[in-house]
Scaffold this motif. Structure first.
Motif, PDB file in Angstrom:
ATOM      1  N   ALA A 112       0.834  -1.209   0.000  1.00  0.00           N
ATOM      2  CA  ALA A 112       0.000   0.000   0.000  1.00  0.00           C
ATOM      3  C   ALA A 112       0.865   1.254   0.000  1.00  0.00           C
ATOM      4  CB  ALA A 112      -0.928  -0.016   1.217  1.00  0.00           C
ATOM      5  N   ARG A 113       1.906   1.237   0.799  1.00  0.00           N
ATOM      6  CA  ARG A 113       2.806   2.403   0.860  1.00  0.00           C
ATOM      7  C   ARG A 113       3.491   2.625  -0.479  1.00  0.00           C
ATOM      8  NH1 ARG A 113       7.941   2.280   1.448  1.00  0.00           N
ATOM      9  NH2 ARG A 113       7.909   0.133   2.242  1.00  0.00           N
ATOM     10  N   ARG A 114       3.958   1.552  -1.093  1.00  0.00           N
ATOM     11  CA  ARG A 114       4.668   1.694  -2.368  1.00  0.00           C
ATOM     12  C   ARG A 114       3.734   2.182  -3.482  1.00  0.00           C
ATOM     13  NH1 ARG A 114       7.451  -2.890  -0.265  1.00  0.00           N
ATOM     14  NH2 ARG A 114       5.952  -4.333  -1.193  1.00  0.00           N
ATOM     15  N   PHE A 115       2.450   1.857  -3.370  1.00  0.00           N
ATOM     16  CA  PHE A 115       1.472   2.323  -4.357  1.00  0.00           C
ATOM     17  C   PHE A 115       0.906   3.694  -4.008  1.00  0.00           C
ATOM     18  CE2 PHE A 115       1.695  -1.934  -5.914  1.00  0.00           C
ATOM     19  CZ  PHE A 115       1.163  -1.931  -7.196  1.00  0.00           C
ATOM     20  N   GLY A 116       1.394   4.271  -2.930  1.00  0.00           N
ATOM     21  CA  GLY A 116       0.916   5.588  -2.541  1.00  0.00           C
ATOM     22  C   GLY A 116      -0.451   5.584  -1.895  1.00  0.00           C
ATOM     23  N   ARG A 117      -0.833   4.457  -1.289  1.00  0.00           N
ATOM     24  CA  ARG A 117      -2.133   4.344  -0.645  1.00  0.00           C
ATOM     25  C   ARG A 117      -1.954   4.207   0.871  1.00  0.00           C
ATOM     26  NH1 ARG A 117      -5.048   2.677  -5.254  1.00  0.00           N
ATOM     27  NH2 ARG A 117      -3.870   3.638  -6.945  1.00  0.00           N
ATOM     28  N   HIS A 118      -3.010   4.444   1.603  1.00  0.00           N
ATOM     29  CA  HIS A 118      -2.993   4.309   3.053  1.00  0.00           C
ATOM     30  C   HIS A 118      -3.643   2.975   3.418  1.00  0.00           C
ATOM     31  CE1 HIS A 118      -1.564   8.374   3.743  1.00  0.00           C
ATOM     32  NE2 HIS A 118      -2.470   8.813   2.882  1.00  0.00           N
ATOM     33  N   HIS A 119      -2.858   2.094   4.004  1.00  0.00           N
ATOM     34  CA  HIS A 119      -3.345   0.753   4.314  1.00  0.00           C
ATOM     35  C   HIS A 119      -4.552   0.800   5.248  1.00  0.00           C
ATOM     36  CE1 HIS A 119      -3.025  -3.581   4.506  1.00  0.00           C
ATOM     37  NE2 HIS A 119      -2.965  -3.556   5.830  1.00  0.00           N
ATOM     38  N   ASP A 120      -4.576   1.743   6.156  1.00  0.00           N
ATOM     39  CA  ASP A 120      -5.687   1.835   7.110  1.00  0.00           C
ATOM     40  C   ASP A 120      -7.005   2.217   6.436  1.00  0.00           C
ATOM     41  OD1 ASP A 120      -3.972   1.149   9.131  1.00  0.00           O
ATOM     42  OD2 ASP A 120      -3.674   3.204   9.851  1.00  0.00           O
ATOM     43  N   ASP A 121      -6.920   2.734   5.223  1.00  0.00           N
ATOM     44  CA  ASP A 121      -8.127   3.128   4.485  1.00  0.00           C
ATOM     45  C   ASP A 121      -8.592   2.054   3.511  1.00  0.00           C
ATOM     46  OD1 ASP A 121      -8.001   5.583   5.769  1.00  0.00           O
ATOM     47  OD2 ASP A 121      -6.891   6.545   4.132  1.00  0.00           O
ATOM     48  N   ARG A 122      -7.997   0.875   3.580  1.00  0.00           N
ATOM     49  CA  ARG A 122      -8.211  -0.121   2.524  1.00  0.00           C
ATOM     50  C   ARG A 122      -9.666  -0.578   2.411  1.00  0.00           C
ATOM     51  NH1 ARG A 122      -5.927  -2.334   6.884  1.00  0.00           N
ATOM     52  NH2 ARG A 122      -6.517  -4.406   7.650  1.00  0.00           N
ATOM     53  N   HIS A 123     -10.369  -0.690   3.532  1.00  0.00           N
ATOM     54  CA  HIS A 123     -11.757  -1.162   3.457  1.00  0.00           C
ATOM     55  C   HIS A 123     -12.654  -0.106   2.805  1.00  0.00           C
ATOM     56  CE1 HIS A 123     -10.721  -4.709   5.701  1.00  0.00           C
ATOM     57  NE2 HIS A 123     -10.210  -3.976   6.679  1.00  0.00           N
ATOM     58  N   ARG A 124     -12.467   1.144   3.182  1.00  0.00           N
ATOM     59  CA  ARG A 124     -13.228   2.228   2.548  1.00  0.00           C
ATOM     60  C   ARG A 124     -12.890   2.323   1.071  1.00  0.00           C
ATOM     61  NH1 ARG A 124     -11.146   7.964   3.911  1.00  0.00           N
ATOM     62  NH2 ARG A 124      -9.679   7.236   2.319  1.00  0.00           N
ATOM     63  N   ASP A 125     -11.589   2.207   0.738  1.00  0.00           N
ATOM     64  CA  ASP A 125     -11.166   2.307  -0.657  1.00  0.00           C
ATOM     65  C   ASP A 125     -11.691   1.138  -1.487  1.00  0.00           C
ATOM     66  OD1 ASP A 125      -9.854   4.601   0.070  1.00  0.00           O
ATOM     67  OD2 ASP A 125      -7.844   3.703   0.079  1.00  0.00           O
ATOM     68  N   THR A 126     -11.764  -0.048  -0.869  1.00  0.00           N
ATOM     69  CA  THR A 126     -12.296  -1.209  -1.584  1.00  0.00           C
ATOM     70  C   THR A 126     -13.750  -0.980  -1.984  1.00  0.00           C
ATOM     71  OG1 THR A 126     -10.809  -2.748  -0.447  1.00  0.00           O
ATOM     72  CG2 THR A 126     -12.792  -3.681  -1.431  1.00  0.00           C
ATOM     73  N   LEU A 127     -14.542  -0.479  -1.064  1.00  0.00           N
ATOM     74  CA  LEU A 127     -15.947  -0.217  -1.366  1.00  0.00           C
ATOM     75  C   LEU A 127     -16.101   0.778  -2.522  1.00  0.00           C
ATOM     76  CD1 LEU A 127     -17.782   0.069   2.085  1.00  0.00           C
ATOM     77  CD2 LEU A 127     -18.351  -1.466   0.192  1.00  0.00           C
ATOM     78  N   ALA A 128     -15.338   1.854  -2.468  1.00  0.00           N
ATOM     79  CA  ALA A 128     -15.439   2.870  -3.512  1.00  0.00           C
ATOM     80  C   ALA A 128     -15.028   2.312  -4.868  1.00  0.00           C
ATOM     81  CB  ALA A 128     -14.584   4.084  -3.148  1.00  0.00           C
ATOM     82  N   ALA A 129     -13.914   1.561  -4.893  1.00  0.00           N
ATOM     83  CA  ALA A 129     -13.434   1.001  -6.159  1.00  0.00           C
ATOM     84  C   ALA A 129     -14.361  -0.092  -6.668  1.00  0.00           C
ATOM     85  CB  ALA A 129     -12.016   0.456  -5.982  1.00  0.00           C
ATOM     86  N   LEU A 130     -14.932  -0.879  -5.757  1.00  0.00           N
ATOM     87  CA  LEU A 130     -15.820  -1.960  -6.170  1.00  0.00           C
ATOM     88  C   LEU A 130     -17.065  -1.426  -6.863  1.00  0.00           C
ATOM     89  CD1 LEU A 130     -16.521  -4.960  -6.232  1.00  0.00           C
ATOM     90  CD2 LEU A 130     -17.492  -4.711  -3.936  1.00  0.00           C
ATOM     91  N   ASP A 131     -17.610  -0.347  -6.361  1.00  0.00           N
ATOM     92  CA  ASP A 131     -18.805   0.219  -6.984  1.00  0.00           C
ATOM     93  C   ASP A 131     -18.517   0.682  -8.415  1.00  0.00           C
ATOM     94  OD1 ASP A 131     -20.451  -0.263  -4.834  1.00  0.00           O
ATOM     95  OD2 ASP A 131     -20.089   1.683  -3.904  1.00  0.00           O
ATOM     96  N   VAL A 132     -17.332   1.231  -8.634  1.00  0.00           N
ATOM     97  CA  VAL A 132     -16.948   1.620  -9.996  1.00  0.00           C
ATOM     98  C   VAL A 132     -16.731   0.381 -10.855  1.00  0.00           C
ATOM     99  CG1 VAL A 132     -15.183   2.780 -11.385  1.00  0.00           C
ATOM    100  CG2 VAL A 132     -15.910   3.774  -9.197  1.00  0.00           C
ATOM    101  N   LEU A 133     -16.036  -0.604 -10.305  1.00  0.00           N
ATOM    102  CA  LEU A 133     -15.726  -1.828 -11.045  1.00  0.00           C
ATOM    103  C   LEU A 133     -16.996  -2.526 -11.511  1.00  0.00           C
ATOM    104  CD1 LEU A 133     -13.429  -3.870 -11.849  1.00  0.00           C
ATOM    105  CD2 LEU A 133     -13.881  -4.999  -9.656  1.00  0.00           C
ATOM    106  N   LEU A 134     -17.962  -2.673 -10.638  1.00  0.00           N
ATOM    107  CA  LEU A 134     -19.187  -3.388 -10.989  1.00  0.00           C
ATOM    108  C   LEU A 134     -19.968  -2.684 -12.087  1.00  0.00           C
ATOM    109  CD1 LEU A 134     -20.399  -4.472  -7.429  1.00  0.00           C
ATOM    110  CD2 LEU A 134     -19.346  -5.915  -9.189  1.00  0.00           C
ATOM    111  N   GLU A 135     -19.865  -1.372 -12.150  1.00  0.00           N
ATOM    112  CA  GLU A 135     -20.545  -0.624 -13.207  1.00  0.00           C
ATOM    113  C   GLU A 135     -19.901  -0.845 -14.570  1.00  0.00           C
ATOM    114  OE1 GLU A 135     -23.256   1.321 -13.336  1.00  0.00           O
ATOM    115  OE2 GLU A 135     -23.761   0.779 -11.272  1.00  0.00           O
ATOM    116  N   LEU A 136     -18.618  -1.146 -14.589  1.00  0.00           N
ATOM    117  CA  LEU A 136     -17.869  -1.204 -15.842  1.00  0.00           C
ATOM    118  C   LEU A 136     -17.643  -2.620 -16.366  1.00  0.00           C
ATOM    119  CD1 LEU A 136     -15.167   1.516 -15.033  1.00  0.00           C
ATOM    120  CD2 LEU A 136     -17.207   1.761 -16.453  1.00  0.00           C
ATOM    121  N   LEU A 137     -17.733  -3.614 -15.499  1.00  0.00           N
ATOM    122  CA  LEU A 137     -17.534  -4.985 -15.946  1.00  0.00           C
ATOM    123  C   LEU A 137     -18.663  -5.438 -16.871  1.00  0.00           C
ATOM    124  CD1 LEU A 137     -16.461  -6.771 -12.626  1.00  0.00           C
ATOM    125  CD2 LEU A 137     -15.007  -6.393 -14.635  1.00  0.00           C
TER     126      LEU A 137
END
Length: 293
Positions: A112-137
């Protein structure tokens, strides 16, 4: 019930690990496994050598015909969901509709650090990204073959609300909330529940103990698929071969897994461009009947 096999693609030499994984996938199809799953690891985390699972599964797709191809899992907070949706759609088309897209929040804080993300935010970030992903798949992939590997009750509920399958690797013996979470998921899952259990099979255990442990698992009645993996995760190729074959030949009958659907109907569906939707597992909560052996 379906049977799958998972590998973490480990080894000192990445190119050799990739070649061994291709061979293992071919053998899994020969033995009648329904699915073959690969884990994503960045920078060799936990010994894993595969940062790009969709690329390797594209090679597997060219060497197999029927077995479903799974990611277990892509760390979604580290991905651009639009880019992931495009790559997944290409692989799904290339494989004839065989992709099983497993995603998760990720467990490697260094990645997460190497990708410039905050590991502690991973659950919130997963939800946000998943909603976008499901719309586009592609619709069939989004609604029937996307899975969320999660260890939290809140994420199980979020998967149910979005019609996403659940990949459960939590052992109920260590976390009694697992069964309650799956029961609640079955009640509220949009579009029909899909549960797959990921379970380790230590290479040193006897076949009888493997069967006993799986049948005693209180989460088993809620599952439509069991995905097994050799332990330790860094096991060499010969251990994977032994666990793969032993599970197919001796453990599978006790799980009620009938083997590969290589009949005329499945072949016709494959020729038409994808697996038959009627080939989906019939998942109903049920008592696990012990069979004498």
């Amino acid at each position: 019930m379906r049977l799958g096999y998972l590998t973490h693609v480990t080894g000192d030499d990445p190119s050799r690990a990739f070649r061994e994984t291709l061979r293992l996938a071919e053998r899994a199809e020969e033995l009648g496994y329904d699915s073959f799953w690969v884990a994503q690891h960045h920078d060799g985390h936990l010994g894993g050598r595969l940062p790009s699972p969709l690329v390797l599964l594209a090679a597997v797709a060219e060497r197999t015909r029927l077995i479903r191809l799974g990611t277990a899992v892509v760390a979604l907070p580290l991905e651009d969901p639009r880019r992931l949706a495009e790559d997944a759609a290409v692989l799904d088309a290339l494989s004839g509709g065989r992709l099983e897209l497993g995603i998760g929040a990720g467990a490697d804080p260094d990645a997460a650090r190497r990708f410039g993300r905050h590991h502690d935010d991973r659950h919130r970030d997963t939800l946000a990204a998943l909603d976008v992903l499901l719309e586009l798949l592609p619709p069939a992939l989004a609604t029937q073959r996307t899975w969320w590997a999660t260890g939290t009750s809140a994420s199980v509920d979020a998967a149910a609300a979005r019609g996403v399958g659940v990949l459960s690797g939590r052992p109920p013996a260590a976390d009694p909330s697992v069964v309650a979470d799956l029961a609640r998921y079955w009640t509220y899952a949009r579009g029909g529940p899909r549960v797959a259990l990921s379970r380790p099979l230590p290479a040193g255990h006897s076949t009888g103990r493997m069967i006993d442990d799986l049948l005693a698992d209180p989460a088993l009645p809620w599952a439509g698929e069991v995905i097994v993996q050799a332990q330790p995760a860094t096991a060499p190729a010969d251990v994977h071969d032994e666990v793969l074959e032993r599970t197919a030949r001796f453990v599978r009958p006790f799980l009620g897994v009938a083997g590969p659907a290589h009949g005329a109907e499945h072949s016709a569906a494959t020729a038409a461009g994808g697996p038959d939707v009627d080939d989906a597992p019939r998942m109903r909560p049920r008592p696990v009947a012990r069979t004498s052996r």
